[in-house]
Design an enzyme around this catalytic site. Structure first.
Site, PDB file in Angstrom:
ATOM      1  N   HIS A  18      -5.224 -36.057 -51.130  1.00  0.00           N
ATOM      2  CA  HIS A  18      -5.845 -35.419 -49.966  1.00  0.00           C
ATOM      3  C   HIS A  18      -6.782 -34.295 -50.405  1.00  0.00           C
ATOM      4  O   HIS A  18      -7.944 -34.228 -49.958  1.00  0.00           O
ATOM      5  CB  HIS A  18      -4.750 -34.864 -49.063  1.00  0.00           C
ATOM      6  CG  HIS A  18      -5.245 -34.209 -47.816  1.00  0.00           C
ATOM      7  ND1 HIS A  18      -5.384 -34.878 -46.627  1.00  0.00           N
ATOM      8  CD2 HIS A  18      -5.657 -32.928 -47.582  1.00  0.00           C
ATOM      9  CE1 HIS A  18      -5.860 -34.047 -45.710  1.00  0.00           C
ATOM     10  NE2 HIS A  18      -6.022 -32.857 -46.260  1.00  0.00           N
ATOM     11  N   GLU A  19      -6.291 -33.436 -51.278  1.00  0.00           N
ATOM     12  CA  GLU A  19      -7.117 -32.319 -51.760  1.00  0.00           C
ATOM     13  C   GLU A  19      -8.286 -32.816 -52.607  1.00  0.00           C
ATOM     14  O   GLU A  19      -9.361 -32.213 -52.593  1.00  0.00           O
ATOM     15  CB  GLU A  19      -6.254 -31.342 -52.565  1.00  0.00           C
ATOM     16  CG  GLU A  19      -5.175 -30.647 -51.750  1.00  0.00           C
ATOM     17  CD  GLU A  19      -5.736 -29.847 -50.576  1.00  0.00           C
ATOM     18  OE1 GLU A  19      -6.838 -29.285 -50.724  1.00  0.00           O
ATOM     19  OE2 GLU A  19      -5.078 -29.812 -49.519  1.00  0.00           O
ATOM     20  N   HIS A  22     -11.156 -33.503 -50.305  1.00  0.00           N
ATOM     21  CA  HIS A  22     -11.899 -32.289 -49.967  1.00  0.00           C
ATOM     22  C   HIS A  22     -12.787 -31.857 -51.140  1.00  0.00           C
ATOM     23  O   HIS A  22     -13.941 -31.453 -50.948  1.00  0.00           O
ATOM     24  CB  HIS A  22     -10.933 -31.156 -49.621  1.00  0.00           C
ATOM     25  CG  HIS A  22     -10.184 -31.357 -48.340  1.00  0.00           C
ATOM     26  ND1 HIS A  22     -10.799 -31.698 -47.160  1.00  0.00           N
ATOM     27  CD2 HIS A  22      -8.859 -31.246 -48.053  1.00  0.00           C
ATOM     28  CE1 HIS A  22      -9.902 -31.801 -46.193  1.00  0.00           C
ATOM     29  NE2 HIS A  22      -8.712 -31.544 -46.714  1.00  0.00           N
TER      30      HIS A  22
END
Length: 353
Positions: A18-19, A22
């Site tokens: 997920h990170e 980003h």
């Protein structure tokens, strides 16, 4: 213990993925990333490359992407707060997109060796089944929708029919290339004999299978991922309507318990690994969808404020001050943590009773 470790690793990897979403989106948009970390806690390894410090930390429970201007406004032109609407939208949504892609890839790997797939196509009827008629169902009918919900995969048939408590269905089928709607179609669960001669309670429908070609593997994997996403919506609907409560939700403890069950019920080690991987894919897609809900502290909440600020600028030439938005996100985080504590307590209570 092995299932606890597996759960920690799965959550850790999915949060790190997920990170990473980003991070990649921020880099693509020219946003300064001060640190990108895999894991949390004390740093085991660090390396500065350009403007970004890359680090590996002790606890494998996720990671973070620290962007300039994320927590407070910065004068740096490459800071997040100084980017345009579409760049921010891409960055905020990229984490959920990576989780969805991760879930989809896991499903693709699991179906790579598949020889055939069960499909929602009527292959026959049990003796005494009243559903076969010119005005009803016929062999070769493909179920497209049940009560307005799309049939993504074969397993949706039992799921969607189980949600109907009246016995009166609206079915959309495909017959000889034509889409037909059967409205107020009555189907009752009765005792039938299956194709192996065993008695069962159901609707008396038999379904067939299709060869798992490369195209069908890709299509089936996509449909399976979309089905996982739909499960989140159905679950939220049940919570809102009162059909389900907090006691029906599962947190980390409940997920470990479920993982243990699917692992222990498998006949072989390979089957256990595949079952856990399938559950990981479900969790990945669920995380993607849940993270896009317009709630404070979630990426969906940030996107919500992004849209509100864009509309506010058009109408009033003003935006919500960043510090107030951060206060709301912080309050939302506290509420989410409190809800997680309640769910965890409920999970533990169910285990010991």
């Amino acid at each position: 213990m092995i299932y606890i470790i597996a759960a920690i690793l799965i959550f850790g990897v999915l949060i790190a993925v997920h990170e990473l979403g980003h991070f990649l989106a921020a880099k693509a948009c020219g946003v300064r990333v001060n640190e990108f970390s895999i894991g949390m806690g004390p740093a085991l390894w660090k390396k500065q490359k350009g403007e970004t410090q890359y680090s590996l930390r002790l606890f494998p429970v996720g990671g973070f992407c620290a962007m300039e201007g994320e927590e407070e406004d910065s004068d740096d032109p490459t800071a997040l707060n100084n980017q345009g609407f579409w760049a921010k939208l891409l960055i905020f949504a990229a984490g959920a997109a990576m989780n969805f892609i991760a879930g989809l890839l896991i499903i693709l790997v699991l179906y790579a060796d598949a020889q055939a797939f069960y499909v929602p196509v009527v292959a026959g009827f049990a003796d005494g089944c009243p559903l076969e008629s010119a005005d009803g169902l016929q062999e070769g009918d493909r179920l497209l929708r049940i009560d307005g919900e799309k049939v993504y995969v074969y397993s949706d048939i039992s799921l969607l029919m189980g949600l109907n408590k009246t016995g009166v269905f609206d079915l959309q089928i495909e017959r000889n290339g034509e889409v037909i709607t059967l409205r107020d179609f009555t189907m009752e669960r009765r005792e039938y004999t299956d194709q192996n001669g065993k008695a069962y309670t159901g609707y008396g429908l038999y379904f067939g299978a299709e060869e798992a070609t490369l195209g069908r593997k890709l299509s089936y994997s996509w449909n399976n991922a979309m089905d996982f996403a739909r499960l989140v919506r159905l679950s939220l609907q049940m919570l809102v309507t009162g059909q389900a409560g907090v006691k029906d939700l599962s947190g980390p403890v409940g997920i470990v318990s479920t993982m243990t069950q699917v692992g222990e019920q498998a006949a072989t080690t390979r089957a256990a690994v595949e079952n856990i991987a399938y559950l990981a894919a479900l969790i990945a897609v669920n995380l993607a969808v849940m993270n896009l809900l317009p709630l404070p502290a979630l990426d969906g909440g940030k996107i919500f404020f992004l849209v509100i600020n864009a509309v506010s600028m058009q109408l009033f030439k003003k935006q919500i001050p960043a510090k107030y938005e951060n206060y709301i996100h912080f309050a939302g985080l506290i509420l989410l943590l409190a809800l997680m504590a309640v769910i965890t307590f409920s999970d533990v209570w169910k285990l010991i009773h």
